[in-house]
Write an enzyme that holds these catalytic residues in place. Structure first.
Site, PDB file in Angstrom:
ATOM      1  N   ARG A  53     -10.393  -9.115  -0.917  1.00 47.72           N
ATOM      2  CA  ARG A  53     -11.196  -7.969  -0.450  1.00 47.72           C
ATOM      3  C   ARG A  53     -12.280  -7.615  -1.465  1.00 47.72           C
ATOM      4  NH1 ARG A  53      -8.146  -8.682   2.826  1.00 47.72           N
ATOM      5  NH2 ARG A  53      -7.215  -7.352   4.403  1.00 47.72           N
ATOM      6  N   HIS A 263     -21.297 -10.802  11.612  1.00 45.93           N
ATOM      7  CA  HIS A 263     -20.756  -9.633  10.905  1.00 45.93           C
ATOM      8  C   HIS A 263     -20.518 -10.017   9.462  1.00 45.93           C
ATOM      9  CE1 HIS A 263     -18.186  -5.794  11.003  1.00 45.93           C
ATOM     10  NE2 HIS A 263     -19.407  -5.470  11.401  1.00 45.93           N
ATOM     11  N   LEU A 298      -5.297 -10.320  14.558  1.00 43.81           N
ATOM     12  CA  LEU A 298      -5.923  -9.346  13.650  1.00 43.81           C
ATOM     13  C   LEU A 298      -7.436  -9.470  13.677  1.00 43.81           C
ATOM     14  CD1 LEU A 298      -3.574  -9.331  10.526  1.00 43.81           C
ATOM     15  CD2 LEU A 298      -3.505  -7.909  12.573  1.00 43.81           C
ATOM     16  N   HIS A 299      -7.944 -10.491  14.369  1.00 45.29           N
ATOM     17  CA  HIS A 299      -9.405 -10.696  14.436  1.00 45.29           C
ATOM     18  C   HIS A 299      -9.806 -10.598  15.914  1.00 45.29           C
ATOM     19  CE1 HIS A 299     -13.317 -11.897  13.249  1.00 45.29           C
ATOM     20  NE2 HIS A 299     -13.164 -13.203  13.145  1.00 45.29           N
ATOM     21  N   GLY A 343      -7.632  -2.120  17.755  1.00 44.70           N
ATOM     22  CA  GLY A 343      -8.990  -1.594  17.888  1.00 44.70           C
ATOM     23  C   GLY A 343      -9.304  -0.538  16.841  1.00 44.70           C
ATOM     24  N   HIS A 346     -10.335  -1.647   9.735  1.00 40.64           N
ATOM     25  CA  HIS A 346     -11.253  -2.749   9.440  1.00 40.64           C
ATOM     26  C   HIS A 346     -11.124  -3.161   7.981  1.00 40.64           C
ATOM     27  CE1 HIS A 346     -14.973  -5.116   9.284  1.00 40.64           C
ATOM     28  NE2 HIS A 346     -14.774  -5.238  10.574  1.00 40.64           N
ATOM     29  N   ARG A 355     -21.092  -0.833  16.229  1.00 38.77           N
ATOM     30  CA  ARG A 355     -21.030  -1.677  17.425  1.00 38.77           C
ATOM     31  C   ARG A 355     -20.153  -0.999  18.478  1.00 38.77           C
ATOM     32  NH1 ARG A 355     -18.727  -7.012  14.911  1.00 38.77           N
ATOM     33  NH2 ARG A 355     -17.353  -5.410  14.078  1.00 38.77           N
ATOM     34  N   LYS A 397      -6.842   2.063   5.525  1.00 40.80           N
ATOM     35  CA  LYS A 397      -7.974   2.583   4.746  1.00 40.80           C
ATOM     36  C   LYS A 397      -9.086   3.069   5.672  1.00 40.80           C
ATOM     37  CE  LYS A 397      -7.004  -0.430   0.821  1.00 40.80           C
ATOM     38  NZ  LYS A 397      -6.167  -1.431   1.521  1.00 40.80           N
ATOM     39  N   ASN A 402     -12.890   0.193  15.678  1.00 39.93           N
ATOM     40  CA  ASN A 402     -13.751  -0.956  15.418  1.00 39.93           C
ATOM     41  C   ASN A 402     -14.326  -1.464  16.742  1.00 39.93           C
ATOM     42  OD1 ASN A 402     -11.880  -2.969  16.571  1.00 39.93           O
ATOM     43  ND2 ASN A 402     -10.623  -2.614  14.731  1.00 39.93           N
ATOM     44  N   ASP A 404     -13.747  -3.849  18.736  1.00 40.24           N
ATOM     45  CA  ASP A 404     -12.893  -4.307  19.832  1.00 40.24           C
ATOM     46  C   ASP A 404     -12.319  -3.151  20.636  1.00 40.24           C
ATOM     47  OD1 ASP A 404     -13.115  -7.083  19.391  1.00 40.24           O
ATOM     48  OD2 ASP A 404     -11.861  -6.853  17.620  1.00 40.24           O
ATOM     49  N   ARG A 450     -14.647 -24.664  -2.915  1.00 44.70           N
ATOM     50  CA  ARG A 450     -13.414 -25.085  -3.575  1.00 44.70           C
ATOM     51  C   ARG A 450     -13.013 -24.030  -4.607  1.00 44.70           C
ATOM     52  NH1 ARG A 450      -9.080 -26.068  -5.728  1.00 44.70           N
ATOM     53  NH2 ARG A 450      -8.226 -28.164  -5.972  1.00 44.70           N
TER      54      ARG A 450
HETATM   55  N1  HAX Z   1      -2.729   0.699  12.990  1.00 42.81           N
HETATM   56  C1  HAX Z   1      -1.665   0.849  12.174  1.00 42.81           C
HETATM   57  N2  HAX Z   1      -1.652   0.445  10.889  1.00 42.81           N
HETATM   58  C2  HAX Z   1      -2.771  -0.080  10.400  1.00 42.81           C
HETATM   59  C3  HAX Z   1      -3.928  -0.229  11.190  1.00 42.81           C
HETATM   60  C4  HAX Z   1      -3.874   0.174  12.542  1.00 42.81           C
HETATM   61  N3  HAX Z   1      -4.915   0.019  13.367  1.00 42.81           N
HETATM   62  N4  HAX Z   1      -4.885  -0.802  10.432  1.00 42.81           N
HETATM   63  C5  HAX Z   1      -4.351  -1.007   9.226  1.00 42.81           C
HETATM   64  N5  HAX Z   1      -3.070  -0.571   9.192  1.00 42.81           N
HETATM   65  C6  HAX Z   1      -2.113  -0.691   8.095  1.00 42.81           C
HETATM   66  C7  HAX Z   1      -1.994  -2.173   7.723  1.00 42.81           C
HETATM   67  O1  HAX Z   1      -1.092  -2.854   8.594  1.00 42.81           O
HETATM   68  C8  HAX Z   1      -1.517  -2.091   6.309  1.00 42.81           C
HETATM   69  O2  HAX Z   1      -0.137  -1.811   6.326  1.00 42.81           O
HETATM   70  P1  HAX Z   1       0.883  -2.515   5.270  1.00 42.81           P
HETATM   71  O3  HAX Z   1       0.443  -2.011   3.948  1.00 42.81           O
HETATM   72  O4  HAX Z   1       2.210  -2.041   5.714  1.00 42.81           O
HETATM   73  O5  HAX Z   1       0.677  -3.993   5.436  1.00 42.81           O
HETATM   74  C9  HAX Z   1      -2.241  -0.852   5.790  1.00 42.81           C
HETATM   75  O6  HAX Z   1      -2.632  -0.089   6.953  1.00 42.81           O
HETATM   76  C10 HAX Z   1      -3.477  -1.153   4.977  1.00 42.81           C
HETATM   77  O7  HAX Z   1      -4.358  -1.959   5.747  1.00 42.81           O
HETATM   78  P2  HAX Z   1      -5.949  -1.870   5.515  1.00 42.81           P
HETATM   79  O8  HAX Z   1      -6.225  -2.290   4.107  1.00 42.81           O
HETATM   80  O9  HAX Z   1      -6.474  -0.558   5.954  1.00 42.81           O
HETATM   81  O10 HAX Z   1      -6.488  -2.946   6.558  1.00 42.81           O
HETATM   82  P3  HAX Z   1      -6.644  -4.518   6.352  1.00 42.81           P
HETATM   83  O11 HAX Z   1      -7.951  -4.788   5.713  1.00 42.81           O
HETATM   84  O12 HAX Z   1      -5.425  -5.092   5.719  1.00 42.81           O
HETATM   85  O13 HAX Z   1      -6.645  -5.028   7.854  1.00 42.81           O
HETATM   86  C11 HAX Z   1      -7.246  -4.978  10.153  1.00 42.81           C
HETATM   87  C12 HAX Z   1      -7.747  -4.797   8.706  1.00 42.81           C
HETATM   88  C13 HAX Z   1      -8.455  -4.926  11.069  1.00 42.81           C
HETATM   89  C14 HAX Z   1      -6.591  -6.352  10.285  1.00 42.81           C
HETATM   90  C15 HAX Z   1      -6.236  -3.848  10.470  1.00 42.81           C
HETATM   91  O14 HAX Z   1      -6.893  -2.602  10.398  1.00 42.81           O
HETATM   92  C16 HAX Z   1      -5.563  -4.000  11.820  1.00 42.81           C
HETATM   93  O15 HAX Z   1      -4.545  -4.679  11.918  1.00 42.81           O
HETATM   94  N6  HAX Z   1      -6.135  -3.354  12.898  1.00 42.81           N
HETATM   95  C17 HAX Z   1      -5.607  -3.505  14.242  1.00 42.81           C
HETATM   96  C18 HAX Z   1      -6.054  -4.841  14.841  1.00 42.81           C
HETATM   97  C19 HAX Z   1      -7.557  -4.849  15.112  1.00 42.81           C
HETATM   98  O16 HAX Z   1      -8.124  -3.906  15.649  1.00 42.81           O
HETATM   99  N7  HAX Z   1      -8.221  -5.961  14.747  1.00 42.81           N
HETATM  100  C20 HAX Z   1      -9.667  -6.138  15.011  1.00 42.81           C
HETATM  101  C21 HAX Z   1     -10.506  -5.927  13.782  1.00 42.81           C
HETATM  102  C22 HAX Z   1     -11.974  -6.120  14.060  1.00 42.81           C
HETATM  103  C23 HAX Z   1     -12.289  -7.571  14.129  1.00 42.81           C
HETATM  104  O17 HAX Z   1     -12.245  -8.322  13.179  1.00 42.81           O
HETATM  105  N8  HAX Z   1     -12.604  -8.045  15.287  1.00 42.81           N
HETATM  106  O18 HAX Z   1     -12.810  -9.337  15.468  1.00 42.81           O
END
Ligand code: HAX
Length: 461
Positions: A53, A263, A298-299, A343, A346, A355, A397, A402, A404, A450
């Site tokens: 990150r 993006h 997750l994407h 949704g 991020h 978006r 965080k 987002n 989606d 690499r």
């Molecule tokens: N609901 C519940 N918990 C969530 C959350 C959500 N929407 N988003 C993050 N968290 C949790 C994480 O699971 C993580 O928990 P753990 O420490 O127990 O593992 C914690 O909050 C910290 O996560 P983060 O640092 O805020 O978020 P990441 O950078 O790790 O992940 C994600 C980013 C988008 C993958 C995440 O927010 C998520 O899973 N969202 C739901 C799925 C989603 O909407 N994905 C689409 C993202 C947009 C995209 O790329 N589109 O293509």
């Protein structure tokens, strides 16, 4: 079937690109020789084991995501791009018509604002190259209709490497300085064929391989994709849309695909394309890797998860879409069972995704269609309730919606209700940024990626 015979095109996308190359090459040389030791960011153990990150470790030209402001394409916001990027030649004066994904590609690739004429010709070029080769149709027809549409997409894209001009030229032996030209040609060919690929997968998976529409060489990329999905008035119009609705669907595809095109470089689909491309795999193999990453929940697969979740929530709250307490209660039940709220959240953004706002605005601009759409209204209401719940939950965080969060429900509105299919349209769109960057990777002669790995023992020392 093609309505006109194929012409040979030489639009000036390539020459526009050629003009901007020398300055960028010079800048790259300067940065490489003068600033190689400059420290950017602090590499930490947490970052190394936490998905890197924030590591500024990827070169990506066309877009940057600011945590608070969201995406900018060559420095321009979504609203600005909506103002200056060309629309369909038939709808230049229509305020509800959206700019074209091919305009976005032009801009991403060159950093130059294309003229209407350039885009009209580029749309024609793409349409002229859109037909799938017969070997690919046979491959797709041989796949089980139960295969996830994203798997079909990735098979289709990688099979096109049969025609890769880059792979053929490389085998013959070409100087490194020429790599980008073949990469460019393959990238245009791949983008051109995506509407047909998307249409074919939709037809094979959900309509027993029936022809749902035809390519029109006078139409833009999104119009042709919509026709091949059977969604325009001139096609089979499988959902019996009115003329206005079918026009709006085409504009939804335009907006969705233009905005999802890029993006910055660190998201999984973009990064995977860049990584595989760094081994000099051709654009078809490189982007099929990106598509496989996009297929992760997750994407890009989040698009299908969101619609499933919205439908489920509507049932669980007994259709009381304006009842915030009920929405909140449902969200807590999800979180308490260790599920995420699809949704929301991020990896980079810390504010609502612009978006998301643009897609919601698409619905708000069409009140006659969306004011009575319960699911659209629920998505809107959810965006007011979910951030508070996620803040209280205290893990994510970014508690904001987002991209989606809103897009799938708009497609659903026009009758595209096959949830597994949503990410395929995302897959067509996401080609734009990563392929534009792949061309630049080859122009700049970037080396194979690499990074150095370390073991835990070393980290712990
Ligand atoms: N609901 C519940 N918990 C969530 C959350 C959500 N929407 N988003 C993050 N968290 C949790 C994480 O699971 C993580 O928990 P753990 O420490 O127990 O593992 C914690 O909050 C910290 O996560 P983060 O640092 O805020 O978020 P990441 O950078 O790790 O992940 C994600 C980013 C988008 C993958 C995440 O927010 C998520 O899973 N969202 C739901 C799925 C989603 O909407 N994905 C689409 C993202 C947009 C995209 O790329 N589109 O293509």
């Amino acid at each position: 079937m093609l309505r006109r015979s194929i012409r040979h095109y030489s639009t000036d996308l390539k020459s526009t690109l050629k003009k901007v190359i020398p300055a960028k090459q010079e800048l790259f040389k300067q940065v490489k020789s003068n600033l190689a030791d400059k420290k950017i960011g602090d590499l930490t153990v947490g970052g190394t084991i936490g998905g890197m990150r924030g590591y500024k470790s990827l070169l990506w030209e066309a877009s940057v995501v600011d945590p608070n402001e969201g995406i900018r394409f060559h420095g321009y916001t979504i609203e600005q791009c909506q103002q200056f990027l060309p629309k369909s030649k038939y709808e230049t004066e229509d305020p509800n018509s959206e700019f074209l994904p091919e305009s976005m590609f032009w801009f991403l690739l060159t950093g130059e604002k294309p003229t209407q004429k350039q885009i009209d010709e580029f749309s024609e070029e793409l349409a002229s190259k859109a037909k799938l080769p017969s070997y690919l149709e046979r491959i797709l027809d041989s796949l089980p209709a139960t295969l996830h549409p994203m798997t079909q997409l990735s098979i289709g894209i990688s099979a096109l490497n049969n025609d890769s001009s880059f792979a053929k030229a490389y085998e013959k032996g070409i100087p490194k300085s020429e790599y980008w030209e073949y990469t460019f040609d393959d990238s245009i060919n791949l983008i051109a064929k995506l509407p047909s690929l998307v249409g074919k997968i939709y037809s094979n998976t959900y309509h027993k391989g029936a022809t749902l529409g035809e390519l029109d060489l006078n139409q833009d990329w999104s119009y042709n994709m919509s026709s091949l999905l059977g969604m325009t008035s001139e096609s089979r119009n499988i959902n019996n849309l009115s003329k206005q609705e079918s026009k709006d669907f085409v504009n939804l595809v335009r907006l969705y695909c233009a905005l999802h095109g890029d993006h910055e470089g660190g998201n999984v689909s973009a990064h995977a394309t860049h990584l595989v491309g760094s081994a000099l795999s051709d654009p078809y193999l490189s982007y099929s890797a990106g598509v496989q990453g996009l297929a992760g929940p997750l994407h890009g697969l989040a698009a299908q998860e969101v619609v499933r979740f919205i439908l489920e929530m509507k049932d669980k709250i007994f259709g009381e879409i304006n009842n915030s307490a009920k929405i909140e209660e449902y969200l807590w039940s999800l979180l308490n069972s260790k599920r995420v709220i699809p949704g929301y959240g991020h990896g980079v953004l810390r504010r609502p995704d612009p978006r998301f706002n643009a897609m919601i605005q698409f619905g708000l601009n069409r009140p006659e269609q969306f004011e009575r759409d319960v699911l659209f209204q629920l998505v809107k209401n959810l965006s007011k309730v979910a951030p508070g719940v996620l803040k209280e939950h205290g893990k994510t965080k970014n508690p904001w919606p987002n991209v989606d969060s809103s897009s799938g429900i708009l497609f659903y509105h026009y009758g595209v209700k096959e949830l597994l299919f949503f990410t395929v349209i995302f897959g067509a769109s996401r080609s734009l940024g990563p392929l534009a960057q792949l061309v630049w990777d080859r122009i700049l002669g970037l080396p194979i990626e690499r990074p150095k790995s370390v073991d835990l023992k070393t980290l712990a020392q």
